[in-house]
Write a protein that holds these residues in place. Structure first.
Motif, PDB file in Angstrom:
ATOM      1  N   LYS A  33       0.846  -1.453  -0.012  1.00 24.42           N
ATOM      2  CA  LYS A  33       0.068  -0.104  -0.031  1.00 24.42           C
ATOM      3  C   LYS A  33       0.956   1.228   0.028  1.00 24.42           C
ATOM      4  CE  LYS A  33      -4.070   1.941   2.178  1.00 24.42           C
ATOM      5  NZ  LYS A  33      -5.275   1.835   3.498  1.00 24.42           N
ATOM      6  N   ARG A  36       2.400   1.689  -3.559  1.00 25.80           N
ATOM      7  CA  ARG A  36       1.538   2.368  -4.398  1.00 25.80           C
ATOM      8  C   ARG A  36       1.134   3.966  -4.161  1.00 25.80           C
ATOM      9  NH1 ARG A  36      -1.181  -2.837  -3.502  1.00 25.80           N
ATOM     10  NH2 ARG A  36      -2.599  -1.956  -2.285  1.00 25.80           N
ATOM     11  N   SER A 233      -1.981   0.687  -9.559  1.00 23.57           N
ATOM     12  CA  SER A 233      -3.199   0.089  -9.407  1.00 23.57           C
ATOM     13  C   SER A 233      -3.409  -1.251  -9.242  1.00 23.57           C
ATOM     14  CB  SER A 233      -4.042   0.460 -10.876  1.00 23.57           C
ATOM     15  OG  SER A 233      -3.765   1.783 -10.965  1.00 23.57           O
ATOM     16  N   GLU A 236      -4.776  -5.395  -4.207  1.00 25.51           N
ATOM     17  CA  GLU A 236      -6.061  -5.255  -3.849  1.00 25.51           C
ATOM     18  C   GLU A 236      -6.436  -3.557  -3.902  1.00 25.51           C
ATOM     19  OE1 GLU A 236      -8.259  -5.172   0.575  1.00 25.51           O
ATOM     20  OE2 GLU A 236      -6.172  -5.730   0.566  1.00 25.51           O
ATOM     21  N   HIS A 237      -7.727  -3.558  -4.406  1.00 25.02           N
ATOM     22  CA  HIS A 237      -8.283  -2.214  -4.741  1.00 25.02           C
ATOM     23  C   HIS A 237      -8.057  -0.994  -3.534  1.00 25.02           C
ATOM     24  CE1 HIS A 237     -10.449   0.980  -6.723  1.00 25.02           C
ATOM     25  NE2 HIS A 237     -11.234   1.104  -5.474  1.00 25.02           N
ATOM     26  N   THR A 238      -7.431   0.105  -3.961  1.00 25.71           N
ATOM     27  CA  THR A 238      -7.497   1.014  -2.973  1.00 25.71           C
ATOM     28  C   THR A 238      -7.157   2.408  -4.004  1.00 25.71           C
ATOM     29  OG1 THR A 238      -6.023   2.103  -1.349  1.00 25.71           O
ATOM     30  CG2 THR A 238      -4.683   0.779  -2.911  1.00 25.71           C
ATOM     31  N   ASN A 239      -7.756   3.343  -3.425  1.00 26.39           N
ATOM     32  CA  ASN A 239      -7.654   4.690  -3.809  1.00 26.39           C
ATOM     33  C   ASN A 239      -6.462   5.654  -3.610  1.00 26.39           C
ATOM     34  OD1 ASN A 239     -10.220   4.400  -5.321  1.00 26.39           O
ATOM     35  ND2 ASN A 239     -11.389   5.019  -3.494  1.00 26.39           N
ATOM     36  N   ILE A 240      -5.567   4.843  -2.732  1.00 27.65           N
ATOM     37  CA  ILE A 240      -4.491   5.760  -2.036  1.00 27.65           C
ATOM     38  C   ILE A 240      -3.502   6.177  -3.509  1.00 27.65           C
ATOM     39  CG2 ILE A 240      -2.979   3.556  -1.791  1.00 27.65           C
ATOM     40  CD1 ILE A 240      -3.101   6.697   0.294  1.00 27.65           C
TER      41      ILE A 240
END
Length: 260
Positions: A33, A36, A233, A236-240
């Motif tokens: 995370k 990303r 991207s 696991e989906h994340t908007n960070i």
């Protein structure tokens, strides 16, 4: 080469080296995370730098062409894209989170191909800094000392996480901290070298400055779209990644306007 230009060329390299030094301070690999988030930030900085520091000055320097003032930027941008596409196909490299290497088949270690991937994407950044400082050295009116410094600082800020992203995984894979740090530093060494060579080349073809500026922009945008956005991207989906892209973009935009 005067001291101001030399300092400007070394600022981005210092950013990479400081980031690589994180391997001595942190015991574990960066979490996905966090990686990303840092990749998204770097993407935002590079997109903003491509627009405000490279493409807009390229068109401003071509204003004598009137409605066709976009043409040098258009041509140079495409040349930059095609140049990186060529390098991408002839240099063996491995992107983060990828299982399969790109480019020609080569019996290289995974860690070596990861370093080559980062080195490959540092080439356009070095060219970008070099061509802007070349414009400053040769008195191109649309490039100011502040704007050149803003680009160098922006690239250095986004190079900091890049240095950490390359050195820490290498250490986690078994390399000593010293060797992982050295690999991180070497991956950024191409930037001042590329910048210096760009300044020399620009001095020989001053009328081509708009093409060189947009060439660097196209090369950087290729890296963002082909490498950084997929990495931010992944998993696991994340908007960070998107949020940090916006942070990097607005920070670089503010730097360019405030210092320019």
């Amino acid at each position: 080469m005067n001291g101001e230009i030399f300092l400007g060329l070394m600022i981005p390299f210092a950013g990479t080296s400081l980031g690589a030094a994180c391997v001595f301070l942190m015991k574990k690999e960066l979490r996905p995370k966090v990686q990303r988030a840092l990749t998204g930030f770097a993407s935002g900085v590079m997109v903003a730098a491509s627009i405000w520091s490279l493409l807009i000055p390229a068109m401003e320097q071509s204003d004598k062409l009137g409605r066709l003032s976009f043409l040098p930027a258009f041509v140079g941008f495409w040349l930059g894209i095609l140049f990186l596409l060529l390098l991408d196909s002839v240099i063996p490299h491995l992107h983060m989170y990828a299982d399969k290497a790109e480019g020609p088949k080569a019996k290289l270690r995974k860690s070596t191909m990861m370093v080559l991937a980062v080195t490959l994407h540092n080439i356009p950044e070095g060219m970008a800094v070099g061509v802007v400082y070349a414009g400053l050295q040769y008195n191109k009116a649309s490039i100011t000392s502040g704007a050149a410094l803003a680009l160098a600082i922006g690239i250095a800020i986004q190079n900091f996480p890049e240095g950490a992203i390359i050195s820490m995984p290498l250490c986690a894979e078994g390399k000593s901290k010293g060797k992982a740090f050295l690999d991180g530093v070497l991956s950024g060494a191409v930037e001042p070298v590329g910048a210096f060579l760009t300044i020399i080349g620009a001095g020989l073809i001053i009328p081509a400055m708009p093409y060189l500026l947009s060439f660097a922009a196209g090369a950087m945008m290729y890296v963002v779209v082909e490498e950084l956005i997929p990495e931010m991207s992944s998993g696991e989906h994340t908007n960070i990644g998107v949020v940090m892209f916006a942070v990097g973009f607005t920070m670089m935009m503010a730097l360019d306007v405030a210092l320019g």
